[in-house]
Design a protein around this motif. Structure first.
Motif, PDB file in Angstrom:
ATOM      1  N   VAL A   1      26.631  31.349   2.919  1.00  0.00           N
ATOM      2  CA  VAL A   1      27.745  31.240   2.365  1.00  0.00           C
ATOM      3  C   VAL A   1      28.719  30.449   3.002  1.00  0.00           C
ATOM      4  O   VAL A   1      29.049  30.510   4.068  1.00  0.00           O
ATOM      5  CB  VAL A   1      28.631  32.688   2.036  1.00  0.00           C
ATOM      6  N   ARG A   2      29.490  29.385   2.200  1.00  0.00           N
ATOM      7  CA  ARG A   2      30.192  28.317   2.889  1.00  0.00           C
ATOM      8  C   ARG A   2      31.560  28.326   2.087  1.00  0.00           C
ATOM      9  O   ARG A   2      31.661  28.230   0.893  1.00  0.00           O
ATOM     10  CB  ARG A   2      29.565  26.880   2.710  1.00  0.00           C
ATOM     11  N   PHE A   3      32.720  28.574   2.812  1.00  0.00           N
ATOM     12  CA  PHE A   3      34.042  28.831   2.309  1.00  0.00           C
ATOM     13  C   PHE A   3      35.070  27.512   2.257  1.00  0.00           C
ATOM     14  O   PHE A   3      34.991  26.888   3.276  1.00  0.00           O
ATOM     15  CB  PHE A   3      34.872  29.910   3.098  1.00  0.00           C
TER      16      PHE A   3
ATOM     17  N   ALA B   1      34.078  29.660   7.867  1.00  0.00           N
ATOM     18  CA  ALA B   1      33.883  28.332   7.186  1.00  0.00           C
ATOM     19  C   ALA B   1      32.421  28.599   6.758  1.00  0.00           C
ATOM     20  O   ALA B   1      32.194  27.917   5.737  1.00  0.00           O
ATOM     21  CB  ALA B   1      33.801  27.388   8.199  1.00  0.00           C
ATOM     22  N   ARG B   2      31.585  29.555   7.353  1.00  0.00           N
ATOM     23  CA  ARG B   2      30.118  29.816   7.013  1.00  0.00           C
ATOM     24  C   ARG B   2      29.676  31.176   7.405  1.00  0.00           C
ATOM     25  O   ARG B   2      30.070  31.258   8.644  1.00  0.00           O
ATOM     26  CB  ARG B   2      29.297  28.467   7.557  1.00  0.00           C
TER      27      ARG B   2
ATOM     28  N   GLU C   1      30.852  31.513  11.392  1.00  0.00           N
ATOM     29  CA  GLU C   1      30.963  30.217  11.906  1.00  0.00           C
ATOM     30  C   GLU C   1      32.486  29.828  11.386  1.00  0.00           C
ATOM     31  O   GLU C   1      32.702  30.038  10.728  1.00  0.00           O
ATOM     32  CB  GLU C   1      30.144  29.161  11.837  1.00  0.00           C
ATOM     33  N   TRP C   2      33.254  29.191  12.522  1.00  0.00           N
ATOM     34  CA  TRP C   2      34.640  28.751  11.983  1.00  0.00           C
ATOM     35  C   TRP C   2      34.843  27.403  12.294  1.00  0.00           C
ATOM     36  O   TRP C   2      34.168  26.842  13.543  1.00  0.00           O
ATOM     37  CB  TRP C   2      35.538  29.906  12.322  1.00  0.00           C
ATOM     38  N   THR C   3      36.070  26.769  11.936  1.00  0.00           N
ATOM     39  CA  THR C   3      36.322  25.535  12.344  1.00  0.00           C
ATOM     40  C   THR C   3      37.420  25.505  13.137  1.00  0.00           C
ATOM     41  O   THR C   3      38.280  26.418  13.083  1.00  0.00           O
ATOM     42  CB  THR C   3      36.635  24.519  11.149  1.00  0.00           C
TER      43      THR C   3
END
Length: 289
Positions: A98-100, A239-240, A286-288
């Motif tokens: 999943v990508r946000f 982010a994902r 994961e995050w940015t």
């Protein structure tokens, strides 16, 4: 005739098949879902219109209003509509990616476009199986977008329960929480998601037909709880989020929410686990920065 021989028909006609659905998460539906997935350590949430939708809650926005006559024995919609009519009696949500981008809100109109990307046959340790990969793009009227890959596995029902290989919990955990699990929680999540799959609420069916020792905890519910814990402990927005179900979890034992920070930074390995120290759901957020 075995499932392997029944796989001979060509399912390439289903690849590229697309459907578009309109939906959303009303305040009442958000309240139902919140009551199903919350526990003592969960944040208190309002369910008023305009509230930011927590991560993965968009999964309840598109219930399938299938007539009773169009359901299979397992409670799922019968195959052969959008999904191909594969010759297996068991199907499960195996995992996804999943990508946000942006956020959704309670009451916002959402649109989901789903496309079948692949239909793949494999030979597993317990026999033949098939995977269907579906791409979903969900957009909101206020600009949010979620792109995801969903993997669905199809396989035969074994004569007895054969547990898969156990994946150990991560080392150096940042947190380890206990979440009560029982029939009521599973019923509430099934109701909020309009999921009639009988392995989640019909114990005689789960044990006698599908050969599970108990009711099966929903994979999407585990993912929703896991990502909430990851966000709460890191203070980061995803982010994902990638996840896969590696072992069934059952209603007759509480589950654990666990997480271990990636030493390289920018990510956390998370999942659900048993008190015998193996994972049910294995995931990574994961995050940015």
């Amino acid at each position: 005739m075995s499932a392997a021989s029944l796989m001979e028909p060509d399912y390439t006609d289903w690849i590229g098949r697309t459907e578009t659905r309109e939906g959303g998460v009303t305040p009442n539906l958000a309240g139902m879902l919140n009551a199903a997935v919350s526990h003592d350590l969960s944040p208190e949430r309002g369910v008023r219109p305009g509230m930011e939708l927590p991560s993965l809650w968009h999964w309840v926005a598109f219930p399938e209003f299938v007539p009773m006559s169009d359901l299979g024995e397992d409670g799922h919609p019968a195959l052969g509509g959008f999904l191909p009519p594969l010759p297996f009696r068991r199907r499960m949500w195996a995992g996804g990616d999943v990508r946000f981008a942006g956020v959704f809100h309670v009451g916002e109109r959402l649109t989901k476009v789903s496309t079948i990307r692949a239909v793949t046959q494999k030979e597993g340790k317990t026999g033949p199986m098939a995977f269907v990969t579906v791409d979903h793009v969900t957009t909101g009227d206020q600009g949010g977008v979620i792109e995801e890959e969903q993997n669905i596995v199809y396989l035969d029902i074994p004569p007895v329960f054969r547990p898969p290989r156990q994946v150990p919990v991560p080392e150096r955990m940042a947190y380890d929480e206990r979440v009560p699990m029982n029939e009521v929680r599973l019923f509430r999540y099934s109701a909020a998601t309009y999921n009639a799959h009988r392995i989640h609420y019909d114990l005689p069916y789960a044990q006698q037909v599908e050969k599970y020792p108990a009711l099966v905890v929903h994979g999407p519910m585990q993912a929703t709880m896991a990502i909430e814990a990851a966000e709460r402990h890191t203070g980061k927005a995803p982010a994902r989020f990638t996840y896969r179900v590696v072992h069934p979890m059952f209603h007759d034992a509480d589950l654990r929410l666990v997480g271990a920070l990636d030493p390289a930074g920018g990510a956390i390995e998370v999942g659900t686990a048993t008190f015998e120290d193996y994972l049910g759901l294995q995931a990574r957020m994961e995050w940015t920065t």
